[in-house]
Design a protein around this motif. Structure first.
Motif, PDB file in Angstrom:
ATOM      1  N   TYR A 161     -11.623 -54.217 -78.457  1.00 19.68           N
ATOM      2  CA  TYR A 161     -11.429 -53.495 -79.713  1.00 19.68           C
ATOM      3  C   TYR A 161     -11.610 -52.004 -79.468  1.00 19.68           C
ATOM      4  CZ  TYR A 161     -11.653 -57.796 -82.405  1.00 19.68           C
ATOM      5  OH  TYR A 161     -11.396 -59.034 -82.921  1.00 19.68           O
ATOM      6  N   THR A 162     -10.552 -51.218 -79.627  1.00 18.77           N
ATOM      7  CA  THR A 162     -10.646 -49.767 -79.524  1.00 18.77           C
ATOM      8  C   THR A 162     -11.153 -49.242 -80.858  1.00 18.77           C
ATOM      9  OG1 THR A 162      -8.831 -49.677 -77.938  1.00 18.77           O
ATOM     10  CG2 THR A 162      -9.354 -47.640 -79.113  1.00 18.77           C
ATOM     11  N   SER A 163     -12.277 -48.519 -80.831  1.00 19.86           N
ATOM     12  CA  SER A 163     -12.863 -48.002 -82.062  1.00 19.86           C
ATOM     13  C   SER A 163     -12.453 -46.559 -82.326  1.00 19.86           C
ATOM     14  CB  SER A 163     -14.390 -48.076 -81.986  1.00 19.86           C
ATOM     15  OG  SER A 163     -14.792 -49.406 -81.785  1.00 19.86           O
ATOM     16  N   PHE A 164     -12.593 -45.699 -81.321  1.00 19.46           N
ATOM     17  CA  PHE A 164     -12.290 -44.283 -81.458  1.00 19.46           C
ATOM     18  C   PHE A 164     -11.596 -43.792 -80.208  1.00 19.46           C
ATOM     19  CE2 PHE A 164     -16.520 -45.153 -83.273  1.00 19.46           C
ATOM     20  CZ  PHE A 164     -16.260 -44.934 -84.609  1.00 19.46           C
ATOM     21  N   VAL A 165     -10.679 -42.848 -80.379  1.00 18.13           N
ATOM     22  CA  VAL A 165     -10.058 -42.179 -79.247  1.00 18.13           C
ATOM     23  C   VAL A 165     -10.086 -40.690 -79.562  1.00 18.13           C
ATOM     24  CG1 VAL A 165      -8.000 -41.931 -77.818  1.00 18.13           C
ATOM     25  CG2 VAL A 165      -8.550 -44.156 -78.808  1.00 18.13           C
ATOM     26  N   THR A 166     -10.653 -39.908 -78.647  1.00 15.68           N
ATOM     27  CA  THR A 166     -10.733 -38.459 -78.845  1.00 15.68           C
ATOM     28  C   THR A 166     -10.161 -37.748 -77.628  1.00 15.68           C
ATOM     29  OG1 THR A 166     -12.943 -38.238 -77.882  1.00 15.68           O
ATOM     30  CG2 THR A 166     -12.825 -38.651 -80.255  1.00 15.68           C
ATOM     31  N   ASP A 167      -9.718 -36.526 -77.861  1.00 19.22           N
ATOM     32  CA  ASP A 167      -9.323 -35.644 -76.770  1.00 19.22           C
ATOM     33  C   ASP A 167     -10.087 -34.337 -76.957  1.00 19.22           C
ATOM     34  OD1 ASP A 167      -7.995 -34.452 -78.920  1.00 19.22           O
ATOM     35  OD2 ASP A 167      -5.999 -34.586 -78.023  1.00 19.22           O
ATOM     36  N   SER A 168      -9.836 -33.373 -76.093  1.00 20.54           N
ATOM     37  CA  SER A 168     -10.605 -32.126 -76.159  1.00 20.54           C
ATOM     38  C   SER A 168     -10.369 -31.403 -77.481  1.00 20.54           C
ATOM     39  CB  SER A 168     -10.271 -31.225 -74.973  1.00 20.54           C
ATOM     40  OG  SER A 168      -8.890 -30.982 -74.908  1.00 20.54           O
ATOM     41  N   LYS A 169      -9.164 -31.501 -78.039  1.00 20.38           N
ATOM     42  CA  LYS A 169      -8.880 -30.847 -79.319  1.00 20.38           C
ATOM     43  C   LYS A 169      -9.699 -31.465 -80.446  1.00 20.38           C
ATOM     44  CE  LYS A 169      -5.080 -29.455 -82.319  1.00 20.38           C
ATOM     45  NZ  LYS A 169      -3.625 -29.408 -82.489  1.00 20.38           N
ATOM     46  N   VAL A 170      -9.792 -32.790 -80.485  1.00 13.68           N
ATOM     47  CA  VAL A 170     -10.580 -33.474 -81.523  1.00 13.68           C
ATOM     48  C   VAL A 170     -12.051 -33.110 -81.391  1.00 13.68           C
ATOM     49  CG1 VAL A 170     -11.435 -35.735 -82.277  1.00 13.68           C
ATOM     50  CG2 VAL A 170      -9.003 -35.414 -81.860  1.00 13.68           C
ATOM     51  N   ARG A 171     -12.562 -33.121 -80.152  1.00 21.97           N
ATOM     52  CA  ARG A 171     -13.976 -32.807 -79.960  1.00 21.97           C
ATOM     53  C   ARG A 171     -14.282 -31.361 -80.365  1.00 21.97           C
ATOM     54  NH1 ARG A 171     -12.765 -36.331 -75.736  1.00 21.97           N
ATOM     55  NH2 ARG A 171     -12.452 -34.656 -74.226  1.00 21.97           N
ATOM     56  N   LYS A 172     -13.343 -30.451 -80.134  1.00 24.08           N
ATOM     57  CA  LYS A 172     -13.531 -29.057 -80.551  1.00 24.08           C
ATOM     58  C   LYS A 172     -13.524 -28.955 -82.076  1.00 24.08           C
ATOM     59  CE  LYS A 172     -11.751 -24.410 -79.976  1.00 24.08           C
ATOM     60  NZ  LYS A 172     -10.743 -23.545 -79.341  1.00 24.08           N
ATOM     61  N   MET A 173     -12.611 -29.678 -82.735  1.00 19.69           N
ATOM     62  CA  MET A 173     -12.579 -29.673 -84.199  1.00 19.69           C
ATOM     63  C   MET A 173     -13.877 -30.247 -84.763  1.00 19.69           C
ATOM     64  SD  MET A 173      -8.649 -30.511 -85.408  1.00 19.69           S
ATOM     65  CE  MET A 173      -8.484 -32.093 -84.613  1.00 19.69           C
ATOM     66  N   GLN A 174     -14.424 -31.292 -84.124  1.00 19.30           N
ATOM     67  CA  GLN A 174     -15.683 -31.873 -84.586  1.00 19.30           C
ATOM     68  C   GLN A 174     -16.825 -30.866 -84.464  1.00 19.30           C
ATOM     69  OE1 GLN A 174     -15.601 -35.352 -82.054  1.00 19.30           O
ATOM     70  NE2 GLN A 174     -15.032 -36.687 -83.760  1.00 19.30           N
ATOM     71  N   ARG A 175     -16.865 -30.137 -83.348  1.00 18.09           N
ATOM     72  CA  ARG A 175     -17.907 -29.106 -83.188  1.00 18.09           C
ATOM     73  C   ARG A 175     -17.759 -28.017 -84.241  1.00 18.09           C
ATOM     74  NH1 ARG A 175     -16.616 -30.005 -77.801  1.00 18.09           N
ATOM     75  NH2 ARG A 175     -15.320 -28.125 -77.713  1.00 18.09           N
ATOM     76  N   ARG A 221      -1.026 -44.922 -73.330  1.00 19.81           N
ATOM     77  CA  ARG A 221      -1.374 -43.521 -73.104  1.00 19.81           C
ATOM     78  C   ARG A 221      -1.580 -42.882 -74.453  1.00 19.81           C
ATOM     79  NH1 ARG A 221       0.529 -40.224 -68.275  1.00 19.81           N
ATOM     80  NH2 ARG A 221      -0.708 -38.825 -69.516  1.00 19.81           N
ATOM     81  N   ALA A 222      -2.644 -42.122 -74.588  1.00 20.92           N
ATOM     82  CA  ALA A 222      -2.940 -41.481 -75.871  1.00 20.92           C
ATOM     83  C   ALA A 222      -2.231 -40.147 -76.005  1.00 20.92           C
ATOM     84  CB  ALA A 222      -4.447 -41.278 -76.026  1.00 20.92           C
ATOM     85  N   ASP A 223      -1.965 -39.507 -74.891  1.00 21.55           N
ATOM     86  CA  ASP A 223      -1.480 -38.116 -74.915  1.00 21.55           C
ATOM     87  C   ASP A 223       0.036 -38.039 -74.767  1.00 21.55           C
ATOM     88  OD1 ASP A 223      -1.720 -39.161 -72.391  1.00 21.55           O
ATOM     89  OD2 ASP A 223      -2.096 -37.236 -71.444  1.00 21.55           O
ATOM     90  N   LEU A 224       0.743 -38.664 -75.695  1.00 18.01           N
ATOM     91  CA  LEU A 224       2.205 -38.622 -75.641  1.00 18.01           C
ATOM     92  C   LEU A 224       2.737 -37.379 -76.320  1.00 18.01           C
ATOM     93  CD1 LEU A 224       3.040 -42.328 -76.452  1.00 18.01           C
ATOM     94  CD2 LEU A 224       2.981 -41.245 -74.232  1.00 18.01           C
ATOM     95  N   LYS A 283      -5.231 -43.086 -81.064  1.00 12.27           N
ATOM     96  CA  LYS A 283      -5.545 -44.513 -80.964  1.00 12.27           C
ATOM     97  C   LYS A 283      -4.267 -45.345 -80.983  1.00 12.27           C
ATOM     98  CE  LYS A 283      -8.194 -48.129 -83.325  1.00 12.27           C
ATOM     99  NZ  LYS A 283      -9.138 -48.403 -84.415  1.00 12.27           N
ATOM    100  N   TYR A 284      -3.349 -45.032 -81.883  1.00 11.64           N
ATOM    101  CA  TYR A 284      -2.084 -45.760 -81.958  1.00 11.64           C
ATOM    102  C   TYR A 284      -1.334 -45.668 -80.636  1.00 11.64           C
ATOM    103  CZ  TYR A 284       2.638 -47.060 -83.313  1.00 11.64           C
ATOM    104  OH  TYR A 284       3.871 -47.656 -83.366  1.00 11.64           O
ATOM    105  N   ASN A 285      -1.210 -44.445 -80.105  1.00 12.98           N
ATOM    106  CA  ASN A 285      -0.486 -44.251 -78.843  1.00 12.98           C
ATOM    107  C   ASN A 285      -1.149 -44.999 -77.692  1.00 12.98           C
ATOM    108  OD1 ASN A 285       1.429 -42.661 -80.093  1.00 12.98           O
ATOM    109  ND2 ASN A 285       0.497 -40.733 -79.478  1.00 12.98           N
ATOM    110  N   LEU A 286      -2.479 -44.992 -77.649  1.00 13.69           N
ATOM    111  CA  LEU A 286      -3.188 -45.677 -76.572  1.00 13.69           C
ATOM    112  C   LEU A 286      -2.970 -47.192 -76.650  1.00 13.69           C
ATOM    113  CD1 LEU A 286      -5.109 -45.358 -74.150  1.00 13.69           C
ATOM    114  CD2 LEU A 286      -6.986 -45.712 -75.733  1.00 13.69           C
ATOM    115  N   ILE A 287      -3.066 -47.740 -77.836  1.00 12.23           N
ATOM    116  CA  ILE A 287      -2.900 -49.187 -78.008  1.00 12.23           C
ATOM    117  C   ILE A 287      -1.454 -49.611 -77.787  1.00 12.23           C
ATOM    118  CG2 ILE A 287      -3.001 -51.067 -79.698  1.00 12.23           C
ATOM    119  CD1 ILE A 287      -5.490 -49.659 -80.875  1.00 12.23           C
ATOM    120  N   GLN A 288      -0.507 -48.873 -78.353  1.00 11.65           N
ATOM    121  CA  GLN A 288       0.897 -49.278 -78.292  1.00 11.65           C
ATOM    122  C   GLN A 288       1.566 -48.950 -76.954  1.00 11.65           C
ATOM    123  OE1 GLN A 288       2.524 -51.109 -80.624  1.00 11.65           O
ATOM    124  NE2 GLN A 288       0.515 -51.197 -81.595  1.00 11.65           N
TER     125      GLN A 288
END
Length: 96
Positions: free
Chosen positions: A43-57, A93-96, A85-90
Motif C-alpha cells: 500500500y503506497t501511502s505518500f509520495v513526495t519529491d523535493s518540490k513537495v518537501r519544500k512546499m511543506q517546509r 515512476r513518479a517523476d513523469l 502517487k498516481y504516476n508511481l502506481i500506474q
C-alpha cells in the motif's frame, strides 16, 4: 501508550498493523508505504519529491493565523502528491 495504527487489507480482508517504511526512487522521490502482514500486499501511502518537501517546509513557516495561505499551499501539496502517487502506481515512476 498509544494504540498501533491498524487497517483492513483490501486483498485478504484481514486486520493488519500499519508499519510505515520508506523507499527512495530516482530524482529524490520518496515513497512511504506499508505491507499487509498476512498477504504482503503493498500500500503506497505518500509520495513526495523535493518540490513537495519544500512546499511543506514553507507551509510550516507560515504563521498559524495565515489560514488562507496555509490552506492554499496544502491544496497544492495534496494535488502534487496525488499526481506523484498516481504516476508511481500506474507507471512505476513518479517523476513523469
Amino acid at each position: 501508550m498509544t494504540q498501533p495504527l491498524t487497517a483492513i487489507c483490501d486483498q485478504c480482508g484481514k486486520i493488519t498493523d500499519v508499519v510505515f517504511k520508506q523507499r527512495h526512487h530516482p530524482n529524490k522521490v520518496q515513497e512511504t508505504f506499508f505491507k499487509c502482514e498476512h498477504c504482503h500486499y503493498h500500500y503506497t501511502s505518500f509520495v513526495t519529491d523535493s518540490k513537495v518537501r519544500k512546499m511543506q517546509r514553507n507551509k510550516d513557516k507560515l504563521p498559524v493565523y495565515e489560514v488562507d495561505k496555509r490552506m492554499e499551499l496544502q491544496t497544492q501539496i495534496n494535488n502534487r502528491m496525488g499526481t506523484l502517487k498516481y504516476n508511481l502506481i500506474q507507471f512505476g515512476r513518479a517523476d513523469l
